[in-house]
Design an enzyme around this catalytic site. Structure first.
Site, PDB file in Angstrom:
ATOM      1  N   HIS A 198       0.734  -1.222  -0.037  1.00 46.79           N
ATOM      2  CA  HIS A 198       0.038  -0.067   0.065  1.00 46.79           C
ATOM      3  C   HIS A 198       0.784   1.206   0.036  1.00 46.79           C
ATOM      4  O   HIS A 198       2.056   1.249   0.498  1.00 46.79           O
ATOM      5  CB  HIS A 198      -0.945  -0.039   1.189  1.00 46.79           C
ATOM      6  CG  HIS A 198      -2.287  -0.628   0.970  1.00 46.79           C
ATOM      7  ND1 HIS A 198      -3.412   0.009   1.285  1.00 46.79           N
ATOM      8  CD2 HIS A 198      -2.459  -1.793   0.478  1.00 46.79           C
ATOM      9  CE1 HIS A 198      -4.380  -0.809   1.258  1.00 46.79           C
ATOM     10  NE2 HIS A 198      -3.742  -1.788   0.701  1.00 46.79           N
ATOM     11  N   GLU A 255      -6.327  -0.260  -6.120  1.00 44.11           N
ATOM     12  CA  GLU A 255      -7.502   0.526  -5.616  1.00 44.11           C
ATOM     13  C   GLU A 255      -6.822   1.991  -5.809  1.00 44.11           C
ATOM     14  O   GLU A 255      -5.619   2.178  -5.961  1.00 44.11           O
ATOM     15  CB  GLU A 255      -7.581   0.500  -4.181  1.00 44.11           C
ATOM     16  CG  GLU A 255      -7.866  -1.075  -3.797  1.00 44.11           C
ATOM     17  CD  GLU A 255      -6.629  -1.691  -3.313  1.00 44.11           C
ATOM     18  OE1 GLU A 255      -5.537  -1.152  -3.159  1.00 44.11           O
ATOM     19  OE2 GLU A 255      -6.606  -2.847  -3.340  1.00 44.11           O
TER      20      GLU A 255
END
Length: 316
Positions: free
Chosen positions: A37, A105
């Site tokens: 991330h 994402e």
């Protein structure tokens, strides 16, 4: 069946991730997942260590196999760079590294201001990225002039003895079919037997299927549920929102609509080993070969100790 431990790089510092990796090996876990991330989902999680630095450190701290769960090799980092990072990780781990990939994402991929493509385009980009990565791993100089990416005269000199396996994440039918067609394995965080079957029928065959779930270890289920809701209310955000919301602030706003009960259902809360065993059986019954558990909150050592005593011995 392999039981592994999921390192949440959104929640724990680099030192804590290393401590958990060592602890997982001592407890008898068979492998590691690690998230990739740029941002945490929520500010309450509070961390976002660079995964490739962490893999290098973990490779020297313990001997467990490592899989990224998952890397998006399409927008934030060019697939040619991911190819080099994964190859080096495989060398550092002595071949114990697998590259988990997915369509990603907006939370992590929008940071340069690029448009966030719709799903069909993201899947198309993922297929092309995997083609580039494998081309570079084949050795020699490699060029690619495709719809989404260009590579000119690139060569990766530091390569493992065997190409890295690429496992593909998928949650909907289209993504799972892509995983079956191009992947060396499948990754999911839902015990959905229909998706595993679709993967195998789409070309996955007997390739490995990895699944993962979240836990909040605590003295009571109620305390675990409170920890889960404080740290990961985004676990209850429905549908495609998790793919399109661009920042932790937006996840915090969406999570105001999520109830504590909804989050508790997404976690195994408390310290009852039977609840963990039941969840593991759900994944096993769905057809997963490897199952990874993540802890949230401060009691990760309690979870590791419980698995060492109560769970891993029962699963052989």
């Amino acid at each position: 069946m392999r039981i592994g431990y999921f390192l949440s790089s959104e929640e724990y510092s680099p030192a804590e991730l290393l401590e958990q990796a060592r602890g997982a090996e001592r407890a008898g876990f068979g492998g590691l997942w690690i998230s990739d991330h740029y941002h945490p989902w929520m500010d309450a999680q509070g961390q976002s260590a660079f995964v490739w630095s962490m893999i290098g450190a973990i490779s020297q701290a313990c001997g467990l196999p490592i899989t990224t769960a998952v890397t998006c090799p399409t927008v934030r980092i060019h697939p040619a760079v991911i190819a080099q990072a994964a190859a080096t990780s495989a060398v550092l781990t002595g071949g114990r590294f697998r590259l988990g990939v997915g369509t990603g994402e907006a939370l992590n991929e929008h940071i340069f201001g690029d448009a966030w493509p719709e799903l069909d385009v993201r899947l198309e980009m993922l297929e092309e990225a995997v083609e580039i990565i494998r081309g570079l791993w084949a050795g020699g100089f490699h060029s690619h002039h495709g719809k989404h990416y260009t590579v000119e005269n690139a060569r990766i000199y530091t390569l493992p003895e065997q190409p890295v396996e690429i496992l593909v994440s998928g949650f909907g039918p289209k993504a799972v079919e892509v995983a079956g067609r191009i992947g060396d394995g499948y990754i999911s965080v839902m015990p959905d037997g229909d998706m595993v079957r679709r993967f195998r029928e789409s070309g996955g065959g007997a390739k490995v299927a990895q699944g993962g779930f979240k836990a909040a270890f605590a003295d009571t289920a109620e305390e675990g549920a409170r920890i889960a809701y404080r740290k990961w209310p985004n676990a209850g955000v429905p549908g495609e929102l998790s793919q399109v919301l661009p920042s932790p602030r937006h996840f915090e706003q969406a999570s105001q609509l999520v109830t504590p009960e909804a989050v508790a259902k997404a976690f195994v809360c408390g310290n009852d080993p039977e609840e963990h065993l039941e969840t593991i059986r759900e994944y096993a019954d769905a057809g997963f070969d490897e199952i990874y558990v993540a802890n949230t909150g401060p009691h990760h050592q309690g979870l590791l100790d419980m698995y060492a005593r109560e769970i891993l011995p029962k699963l052989g």
